[in-house]
Scaffold this motif. Sequence first.
Motif, mmCIF file in Angstrom:
data_model
loop_
_atom_site.group_PDB
_atom_site.id
_atom_site.type_symbol
_atom_site.label_atom_id
_atom_site.label_comp_id
_atom_site.label_asym_id
_atom_site.label_seq_id
_atom_site.Cartn_x
_atom_site.Cartn_y
_atom_site.Cartn_z
ATOM 1 N N GLY A 261 0.833 -1.187 0.000
ATOM 2 C CA GLY A 261 0.000 0.000 0.000
ATOM 3 C C GLY A 261 0.871 1.241 0.000
ATOM 4 N N LYS A 262 0.638 2.141 0.964
ATOM 5 C CA LYS A 262 1.471 3.337 1.073
ATOM 6 C C LYS A 262 2.921 2.972 1.329
ATOM 7 N N GLY A 263 3.132 1.867 2.042
ATOM 8 C CA GLY A 263 4.495 1.408 2.274
ATOM 9 C C GLY A 263 5.233 1.116 0.988
ATOM 10 N N HIS A 264 4.537 0.524 0.031
ATOM 11 C CA HIS A 264 5.176 0.215 -1.251
ATOM 12 C C HIS A 264 5.596 1.486 -1.971
ATOM 13 N N SER A 265 4.731 2.507 -1.968
ATOM 14 C CA SER A 265 5.098 3.752 -2.638
ATOM 15 C C SER A 265 6.235 4.456 -1.900
ATOM 16 N N ASP A 266 6.259 4.365 -0.568
ATOM 17 C CA ASP A 266 7.382 4.935 0.189
ATOM 18 C C ASP A 266 8.689 4.239 -0.173
ATOM 19 N N ILE A 267 8.646 2.900 -0.232
ATOM 20 C CA ILE A 267 9.846 2.144 -0.594
ATOM 21 C C ILE A 267 10.291 2.496 -2.008
ATOM 22 N N SER A 268 9.352 2.607 -2.921
ATOM 23 C CA SER A 268 9.680 2.940 -4.311
ATOM 24 C C SER A 268 10.373 4.287 -4.395
ATOM 25 N N GLU A 269 9.859 5.278 -3.675
ATOM 26 C CA GLU A 269 10.461 6.611 -3.700
ATOM 27 C C GLU A 269 11.848 6.606 -3.054
ATOM 28 N N MET A 270 11.974 5.957 -1.915
ATOM 29 C CA MET A 270 13.279 5.879 -1.258
ATOM 30 C C MET A 270 14.292 5.162 -2.155
ATOM 31 N N SER A 271 13.827 4.136 -2.851
ATOM 32 C CA SER A 271 14.721 3.314 -3.667
ATOM 33 C C SER A 271 15.286 4.072 -4.865
ATOM 34 N N SER A 272 14.703 5.210 -5.211
ATOM 35 C CA SER A 272 15.210 5.988 -6.340
ATOM 36 C C SER A 272 16.404 6.853 -5.964
ATOM 37 N N HIS A 273 16.737 6.913 -4.687
ATOM 38 C CA HIS A 273 17.937 7.646 -4.241
ATOM 39 C C HIS A 273 19.163 6.790 -4.522
ATOM 40 N N ASP A 274 20.238 7.413 -4.982
ATOM 41 C CA ASP A 274 21.404 6.626 -5.409
ATOM 42 C C ASP A 274 22.342 6.235 -4.278
ATOM 43 N N ARG A 275 21.995 6.622 -3.026
ATOM 44 C CA ARG A 275 22.886 6.248 -1.922
ATOM 45 C C ARG A 275 22.102 5.579 -0.796
ATOM 46 N N GLN A 276 21.230 4.687 -1.171
ATOM 47 C CA GLN A 276 20.483 3.899 -0.188
ATOM 48 C C GLN A 276 20.463 2.440 -0.627
ATOM 49 N N LYS A 277 20.169 1.598 0.350
ATOM 50 C CA LYS A 277 20.055 0.166 0.080
ATOM 51 C C LYS A 277 19.096 -0.430 1.100
#
Length: 458
Positions: free
Chosen positions: A77-93
């Motif tokens: 749900g909202k968690g998936h969209s949060d993860i998707s947005e965070m995952s677009s940052h180039d210095r996260q894992k």
Amino acid sequence: MLISPAPFVRDSELRRTSGVLGLAMARNSPFTEIMKMSRRDAMKTAAAGSALLAAPSFVRGQNLNSRLQLASIGSDGKGHSDISEMSSHDRQKYVALCDVDLGRKAAQQLHPDVPFYQDFRAMLSEKESEIDAVTISTPDHTHAYAALTAMNLGKHVYCQKPLTHTVEEARLVTDTAREKGLITRMGNQIHSHEFYRTAVALVQSGTIGKVRQVHTWCGSVGHGRSGYLDRPSRIDKIPDAFSWDLWLGGAPARPWVEGRVYHPFSWRDWQDFGTGSVGDFGCHILDPVYSALGITGPASNFQAHHSGMNDEVWPAQTTYQFTVQPTEFTIDETIRITWNDGGRLPSARSPHVPKMMKLPKSGSMMIGEAGTLILPHVAAPMVWLEGEVPLESIEPVESVNHYHGWIDGCLSGKQPSCGFDHGGLLTETCLLGNIAVRYPNQRLIWDAKAMTLQGAEG
């Protein structure tokens, strides 16, 4: 190391209006193995955190080439969209994901090689040394315990709005973040959008003069998601991949009912789990008002009336008024802010706006000495000046990425805007409205420092 997960223990259900409105609204103990511990005591125990590792995390942040290692609590749900947005940052894992419903596969498909858990306590126990920061995207009633648990392990936290389910939880979460020096952000991503940032700049530049009156409103109708006015009587079989007990957390036990009754979305209607329209949208719509006017102090004098309610669901329609102390951008000794939801619109009109002007379904209106700003929810601001003259040239303020801003803050150690100090204040304001609806038409005085309430009868 965290306490290993064990079955939840719940106290017998208390009256929601007991005590001084309970501050914690007399809920039951969240996620605790301690028998008969109240929700308030459980939150204080979690906030103290003396047995947990409390040093701010992100050792890898010393290395400019390293990544922020993330975990999610609530991953669909909202968690998936949060993860998707965070995952677009180039210095996260992402190093761990968690959701009580293993049947929802979106996040697992996004990160198929990342371990997936059903209980966030097990995830934090096993992955504690690898996790720098967590995102929390669960129903409102589990925000505080997840956030406090993570922060007491020294993890930076991004938590969805409203920050908590109760007023006292908002204070505990805010104080814990400040005391531990962690980088936090509330998930009202519209805070960073061009439209809201432009509205803030317009007010603070003096375009409409000093503000004397504020109206905010939301078209969302309470208990419109589930369609239920009272608790269903039937009992359905719990899906094999779903932990209803974990989903309930510390809320009073009730039978599982399939369909759009509680999970995955309609929980917002129910008092035990959600915070109604003002909790759902207030942290969005009130945010540019608080930001534009520079409000940093609490609401004090508040009152509400509504269309009727019971002990299960929030009202369908609510009008909520409160006052805040003046700032450099306001004109009077105190400023009154009025919230309406359920399709109710402001009863007052601006002297600057044409009478035939149709107000947006949801938004805010700030009436100043020299003009009025109307900000629709997720649309460009409009300004009218003296003589009902529209301001045609508005210089937009560019959007920034709300999610990336938090990651950048975790990496740099610099707190971005809309941290838990700001988010906690907005949340407290909204949740005071949910206290006021229990005492309709009564003038209530909130002593924010002492956390006491005067004026409530009954």
